[in-house]
Motif scaffolding. Structure first.
Motif, mmCIF file in Angstrom:
data_model
loop_
_atom_site.group_PDB
_atom_site.id
_atom_site.type_symbol
_atom_site.label_atom_id
_atom_site.label_comp_id
_atom_site.label_asym_id
_atom_site.label_seq_id
_atom_site.Cartn_x
_atom_site.Cartn_y
_atom_site.Cartn_z
ATOM 1 N N ASN A 139 0.845 -1.183 0.000
ATOM 2 C CA ASN A 139 0.000 0.000 0.000
ATOM 3 C C ASN A 139 0.888 1.243 0.000
ATOM 4 N N LEU A 140 0.861 1.983 -1.110
ATOM 5 C CA LEU A 140 1.640 3.216 -1.244
ATOM 6 C C LEU A 140 0.693 4.397 -1.153
ATOM 7 N N ASP A 141 0.876 5.240 -0.139
ATOM 8 C CA ASP A 141 -0.038 6.360 0.057
ATOM 9 C C ASP A 141 0.703 7.536 0.678
ATOM 10 N N ALA A 142 0.369 8.730 0.213
ATOM 11 C CA ALA A 142 0.974 9.950 0.753
ATOM 12 C C ALA A 142 0.275 10.422 2.021
ATOM 13 N N ASP A 193 4.887 9.636 -1.860
ATOM 14 C CA ASP A 193 4.140 10.460 -2.802
ATOM 15 C C ASP A 193 4.443 9.969 -4.208
ATOM 16 N N ILE A 194 3.423 9.780 -5.023
ATOM 17 C CA ILE A 194 3.653 9.280 -6.377
ATOM 18 C C ILE A 194 4.404 10.283 -7.248
ATOM 19 N N ARG A 195 4.547 11.510 -6.793
ATOM 20 C CA ARG A 195 5.326 12.494 -7.548
ATOM 21 C C ARG A 195 6.823 12.355 -7.307
ATOM 22 N N GLY A 231 4.199 -7.712 -8.868
ATOM 23 C CA GLY A 231 3.821 -8.313 -10.139
ATOM 24 C C GLY A 231 2.754 -7.514 -10.867
ATOM 25 N N ALA A 232 2.211 -6.503 -10.189
ATOM 26 C CA ALA A 232 1.176 -5.668 -10.801
ATOM 27 C C ALA A 232 1.071 -4.358 -10.029
ATOM 28 N N VAL A 233 0.543 -3.344 -10.700
ATOM 29 C CA VAL A 233 0.246 -2.052 -10.078
ATOM 30 C C VAL A 233 -1.227 -1.754 -10.287
ATOM 31 N N MET A 234 -1.897 -1.360 -9.213
ATOM 32 C CA MET A 234 -3.257 -0.815 -9.317
ATOM 33 C C MET A 234 -3.165 0.641 -8.888
ATOM 34 N N HIS A 235 -3.281 1.541 -9.853
ATOM 35 C CA HIS A 235 -3.039 2.968 -9.614
ATOM 36 C C HIS A 235 -4.357 3.682 -9.331
ATOM 37 N N LEU A 236 -4.607 3.920 -8.035
ATOM 38 C CA LEU A 236 -5.814 4.621 -7.608
ATOM 39 C C LEU A 236 -5.528 5.971 -6.968
ATOM 40 N N ALA A 237 -4.275 6.290 -6.698
ATOM 41 C CA ALA A 237 -3.953 7.539 -6.005
ATOM 42 C C ALA A 237 -4.305 8.730 -6.878
ATOM 43 N N LEU A 242 2.611 10.415 -14.328
ATOM 44 C CA LEU A 242 3.804 10.366 -15.171
ATOM 45 C C LEU A 242 4.973 9.728 -14.427
ATOM 46 N N ARG A 243 5.234 10.180 -13.195
ATOM 47 C CA ARG A 243 6.354 9.627 -12.420
ATOM 48 C C ARG A 243 6.155 8.131 -12.148
ATOM 49 N N LEU A 244 4.920 7.740 -11.856
ATOM 50 C CA LEU A 244 4.644 6.331 -11.590
ATOM 51 C C LEU A 244 4.847 5.490 -12.847
ATOM 52 N N LEU A 245 4.394 5.992 -13.990
ATOM 53 C CA LEU A 245 4.591 5.277 -15.250
ATOM 54 C C LEU A 245 6.073 5.137 -15.581
ATOM 55 N N GLU A 246 6.839 6.190 -15.332
ATOM 56 C CA GLU A 246 8.280 6.130 -15.592
ATOM 57 C C GLU A 246 8.942 5.062 -14.722
#
Length: 358
Positions: free
Chosen positions: A30-33, A58-60, A75-81, A105-109
């Motif tokens: 769980n990644l959350d700011a 922070d996803i930035r 093995g996977a990302v679920m991007h809800l932030a 953008l930062r998360l995709l990179e």
């Protein structure tokens, strides 16, 4: 599978984390700011689960993202932030661009760099699921039409424009860099643990406090309401079985005008928590000046999701609304603390969008 969930302390993200831990054997990061709408108390007991890890980030922050990918190797990302409240986006659009566009953008990179370093089956099975909203499609007329995957994008608020941009970025990363991406767009979510700036928990909290119940305009704006637990099962089906490069629309088949929703809440509270003065809660409904650019109607055609992935909403709006009201009655300590925090909830009062992510 180990799944990195961004925004996992928010409303929908928290529901995803709870479901993954309770109903699957997947591991969760769980990644959350932990911004204002995030609440780790919504994940009580998760910290004791050996399949759960929390990263305060922070996803930035691209450097932190790369560290998290390297350490946890998901093995996977679920991007809800995301920043998700329309009223807040009107008052302060820059935060929405920073988080929803730059953060994505930062998360995709970071995800692309990590994915390129994988080998064999790990590379083949990796998935990046970008979770979005129906608001990117603009507004519908009162003519029975519904959004589907071919509907052109026509965002009309800073919030929806920022989400539209992030949708395009996610799919561009698939076509340009090969990152295995799938996208979903949901209708208005509601249910337990929703931050009380959104319509349903707002009305419940205000009614129980004997306050006026604010409704924009005449309450004629129509939304397709989706119980959050139904949304979660759809998200897992899309992550695990959705076709790469496709978008799937997730709806609850439950169109209701805002005034119908508010009156429905009042009727449930009249049964379960009558007002002290004995008068109907609906007497406190107060129509207020509409917000700028308020879209008239949203509705989802989820035919692709139903046909390809055999998904259906399991909870009717009447069932879900009752369950939601009962939850807020039984968990007053959880939301009363949030309402008291005026610094964190300056705009609590007029929200209509049900989709909340931290």
């Amino acid at each position: 599978m180990k799944i990195l969930v961004t925004g996992g302390a928010g409303f929908i993200g928290g529901a995803v984390v709870r479901h993954l831990l309770a109903a699957t054997s997947h591991h969760v990061v769980n990644l959350d700011a932990l911004t204002y709408a995030a609440n780790l108390e919504s994940l009580e007991g998760a910290e004791d689960n050996p399949r759960y890890a929390f990263e305060h980030a922070d996803i930035r922050d691209g450097i932190r993202l790369r560290e998290i990918f390297a350490r946890h190797r998901p093995g996977a990302v679920m991007h809800l932030a995301a920043e998700s409240h329309v009223d807040r986006s009107i008052d302060g659009p820059a935060d929405f661009i920073d988080t929803n566009v730059v953060g994505t953008l930062r998360l995709l990179e970071a995800a692309t760099e990590y994915w390129r370093g994988l080998d064999g089956a790990a590379r083949e099975t990796f998935r990046f699921h970008h979770v979005s909203t129906d608001e990117v499609f603009g507004a519908l007329a009162m003519d029975g039409s519904r959004f589907d995957e071919a509907t052109p994008y026509a965002p009309r608020s800073p919030y929806s424009a920022s989400k539209a941009a992030s949708d395009h970025l996610a799919l561009a990363w698939l076509h340009t860099y090969g990152l295995p991406v799938v996208v979903s767009n949901c209708s208005n979510n509601y249910g337990p643990y929703q931050f009380p700036e959104k319509l349903i928990p707002l009305i419940i909290a205000r009614a129980l406090g004997g306050e006026a119940l604010p409704v924009y305009g005449r309450g004629e704006n129509v939304r397709d309401w989706l119980f959050v637990e139904d949304h979660v099962t759809a998200l897992l089906a899309i992550l695990e079985r959705g076709r790469l490069g496709e978008s799937y629309l997730v709806g609850g088949d439950s169109e209701r005008a805002n005034i119908e929703v508010v009156r429905g809440i009042c009727a449930i509270l009249d049964r379960l928590a009558p007002a002290v003065h004995g008068r109907p809660h609906a007497e406190k409904i107060s129509f207020v000046t509409d917000r700028p650019g308020h879209d008239l109607r949203y509705a989802i055609d989820a035919s692709r999701l139903k046909a390809e992935l055999d998904w259906r909403p399991a909870v009717s709006f009447e069932q879900g609304l009752e369950r939601t009201v009962v939850w807020y009655l039984d968990n007053r300590a959880w939301w009363e603390k949030l309402v008291r925090d005026k610094g964190a909830a300056q705009r609590v009062g007029l929200g209509t969008k049900g989709e909340t992510r931290s």
